[in-house]
Design a protein around this motif. Structure first.
Motif, PDB file in Angstrom:
ATOM      1  N   UNK A 213       0.819  -1.205   0.000  1.00 31.92           N
ATOM      2  CA  UNK A 213       0.000   0.000   0.000  1.00 31.92           C
ATOM      3  C   UNK A 213       0.859   1.265   0.000  1.00 31.92           C
ATOM      4  N   UNK A 214       1.954   1.248   0.739  1.00 29.80           N
ATOM      5  CA  UNK A 214       2.837   2.420   0.772  1.00 29.80           C
ATOM      6  C   UNK A 214       3.477   2.637  -0.591  1.00 29.80           C
ATOM      7  N   UNK A 215       3.903   1.545  -1.227  1.00 31.15           N
ATOM      8  CA  UNK A 215       4.497   1.666  -2.565  1.00 31.15           C
ATOM      9  C   UNK A 215       3.500   2.260  -3.547  1.00 31.15           C
ATOM     10  N   UNK A 220       1.755   7.177  -6.635  1.00 28.89           N
ATOM     11  CA  UNK A 220       0.707   8.118  -7.050  1.00 28.89           C
ATOM     12  C   UNK A 220       1.162   9.573  -6.950  1.00 28.89           C
ATOM     13  N   UNK A 221       2.265   9.818  -6.250  1.00 28.69           N
ATOM     14  CA  UNK A 221       2.736  11.179  -6.028  1.00 28.69           C
ATOM     15  C   UNK A 221       3.586  11.691  -7.185  1.00 28.69           C
ATOM     16  N   UNK A 261      -3.225  13.410  -8.628  1.00 27.30           N
ATOM     17  CA  UNK A 261      -2.916  12.426  -7.581  1.00 27.30           C
ATOM     18  C   UNK A 261      -4.129  11.559  -7.266  1.00 27.30           C
ATOM     19  N   UNK A 262      -5.296  12.180  -7.200  1.00 28.50           N
ATOM     20  CA  UNK A 262      -6.514  11.434  -6.866  1.00 28.50           C
ATOM     21  C   UNK A 262      -6.740  10.282  -7.837  1.00 28.50           C
ATOM     22  N   UNK A 265      -4.677   7.101  -7.018  1.00 27.80           N
ATOM     23  CA  UNK A 265      -4.767   6.473  -5.707  1.00 27.80           C
ATOM     24  C   UNK A 265      -5.171   5.006  -5.822  1.00 27.80           C
ATOM     25  N   UNK A 266      -4.612   4.137  -4.983  1.00 29.59           N
ATOM     26  CA  UNK A 266      -4.940   2.705  -5.078  1.00 29.59           C
ATOM     27  C   UNK A 266      -6.408   2.399  -4.794  1.00 29.59           C
ATOM     28  N   UNK A 267      -7.099   3.297  -4.103  1.00 32.49           N
ATOM     29  CA  UNK A 267      -8.518   3.070  -3.801  1.00 32.49           C
ATOM     30  C   UNK A 267      -9.419   3.932  -4.685  1.00 32.49           C
TER      31      UNK A 267
END
Length: 457
Positions: A213-215, A220-221, A261-262, A265-267
């Protein structure tokens, strides 16, 4: 003499502290809005000031911000009653009809040196309830409306400048104060900090899910340098209009990066476009502030600071600088120092940003609040897992990171009260002080005292 008659007289009277136009009876004496707010913040935030001269500085509308020590001293000498300040930090005194108080020189000295505050802090703590305070964060790190005092934002206090006591200062200051429901996890944060400080650091591995999740969050940044030109040739004098236009262009680029960025996002697929719109409209200022204080800080406090140094505000701008602007300035400088001390990594920044973005369950218009809360809690624990793994010898690092988020939200909320024409001066003062701190960090000094000529509030 009744209270209404006193208030009527105040319209024609001057502030007993600085001589500015009085607005009424505040904490027992006739005073202006500026001195009323200054006294309240000084007492609520337990500020300890220093006078660089003979403790007898002139107090006038134009001079009152030159020496905070002498301003507070005069407030106490003229009879301002610190016990009339509401304990919950909200507007209004506890008893408006109470008059001025007379206290001994010894008691004044105890307040001015901070001894009085230390003894108050030694009183046994109350038990945490589930309705904590409105200026602090948790797995639902919501924020205040900006009415609560800043956590240890006393830049001129040697005690608050020592960041090691940050968590304890927060706990002592906010126990028993009202807090909105989305702060229900804050007691856990304090108990976590206290318990983890007693445990020996243990090397361990990062949970696989946390790593994944951190990766994804870091991917995404957009960590590339900002593209807005911030280079000014030597000798060029920047005008207020030019600096304001540059700040607007920077805000545009930073906002565009948040929108991009949005979508990464993974979610992203788990929430509706309507929910993302609500979340972004509520947090875009906070996201920009967080990025400026962390991943983009080399440019903001380097290139942009160089540009603002070529801008010279007029006397009218200096004298008209608002009390809200002064408070925002102090909070920003404090937060810069905190982030500079922590040296926030890209991974921590990405987690903090996601947590702040997702902690909006109380805003109107959301269609999937429960899913939002679950995601927020998930990234809260991911961030905790990462900091414990990466920094085993810094057991208080995680709560310190989380407690920065409500301060960012509070600053963003207060910035809307600062007139637009004052933003160039605000940024000049903040960047000048912070850049000076980078070159020579001296915790015992308050950068607010060295920003420039006296302001009007």
């Amino acid at each position: 003499m009744n209270e209404n008659h006193i208030d009527d007289q105040a319209d024609q009277r001057t502030c007993l502290i600085c001589g500015d136009r009085a607005t009424g009876l505040h904490y027992g004496i006739i005073s202006c809005e500026g001195c009323k707010g200054f006294f309240k913040r000084s007492i609520c935030n337990k500020r300890v000031y220093r006078c660089s001269r003979d403790k007898n500085c002139e107090m006038s509308r134009k001079q009152r911000n030159r020496c905070q020590y002498c301003r507070l001293l005069k407030c106490l000498q003229m009879g301002m009653n610190r016990k009339a300040i509401r304990e919950d930090g909200m507007p209004g005194g506890r008893n408006k009809s109470i008059g001025p108080v007379q206290i001994s020189d010894e008691e004044i000295e105890r307040i001015m040196t901070g001894q009085e505050f230390k003894e108050e802090a030694s009183i046994p703590e109350h038990t945490w309830s589930n309705n904590g305070d409105s200026d602090h964060s948790s797995p639902g790190n919501g924020v205040s409306e900006g009415n609560q005092p800043s956590p240890a934002s006393t830049l001129s206090s040697s005690r608050s400048a020592e960041m090691n006591g940050y968590t304890a200062a927060l706990r002592d200051q906010y126990i028993g104060t009202p807090m909105s429901s989305h702060y229900q996890f804050l007691p856990h944060l304090f108990s976590y900090a206290a318990q983890s400080g007693l445990l020996p650091p243990q090397a361990r591995s990062l949970y696989p899910q946390s790593q994944t999740l951190i990766s994804q969050l870091v991917a995404a940044e957009d960590l590339e340098p900002l593209s807005t030109p911030m280079l000014i040739e030597d000798g060029y004098k920047v005008t207020q209009v030019e600096l304001f236009a540059l700040l607007c262009r920077l805000a545009d680029e930073l906002l565009f990066r948040q929108i991009a960025w949005i979508k990464k996002l993974p979610f992203f697929c788990e929430l509706s476009i309507e929910d993302y719109t609500c979340l972004l409209s509520s947090t875009w200022q906070e996201l920009i502030l967080l990025s400026c204080l962390t991943v983009y800080s080399p440019q903001i406090f380097g290139d942009l600071a160089d540009v603002t140094s070529k801008y010279t505000p007029s006397d009218d701008e200096l004298h008209g600088f608002s009390e809200d602007g002064m408070e925002v300035m102090e909070r920003l400088i404090y937060l810069f120092r905190k982030f500079h001390q922590l040296k926030v990594s890209n991974e921590e920044y990405a987690c903090m940003k996601a947590i702040n973005f997702l902690n909006q369950a109380d805003i109107r218009g959301l269609t999937n609040v429960s899913q939002l809360e679950q995601l927020n809690k998930q990234y809260w624990y991911v961030c905790q897992d990462y900091t414990e793994y990466k920094y085993p010898h810094q057991p208080k690092r995680f709560p310190e990171l989380m407690m920065c988020l409500p301060e960012i939200r509070c600053i963003a909320g207060k910035m809307v009260n600062v007139p637009l024409e004052q933003l160039p001066l605000l940024f000049k003062a903040v960047l000048h002080s912070c850049k000076s701190s980078l070159n020579s960090y001296r915790p015992m000094n308050s950068p607010c005292l060295n920003v420039g000529p006296a302001t009007g509030n």
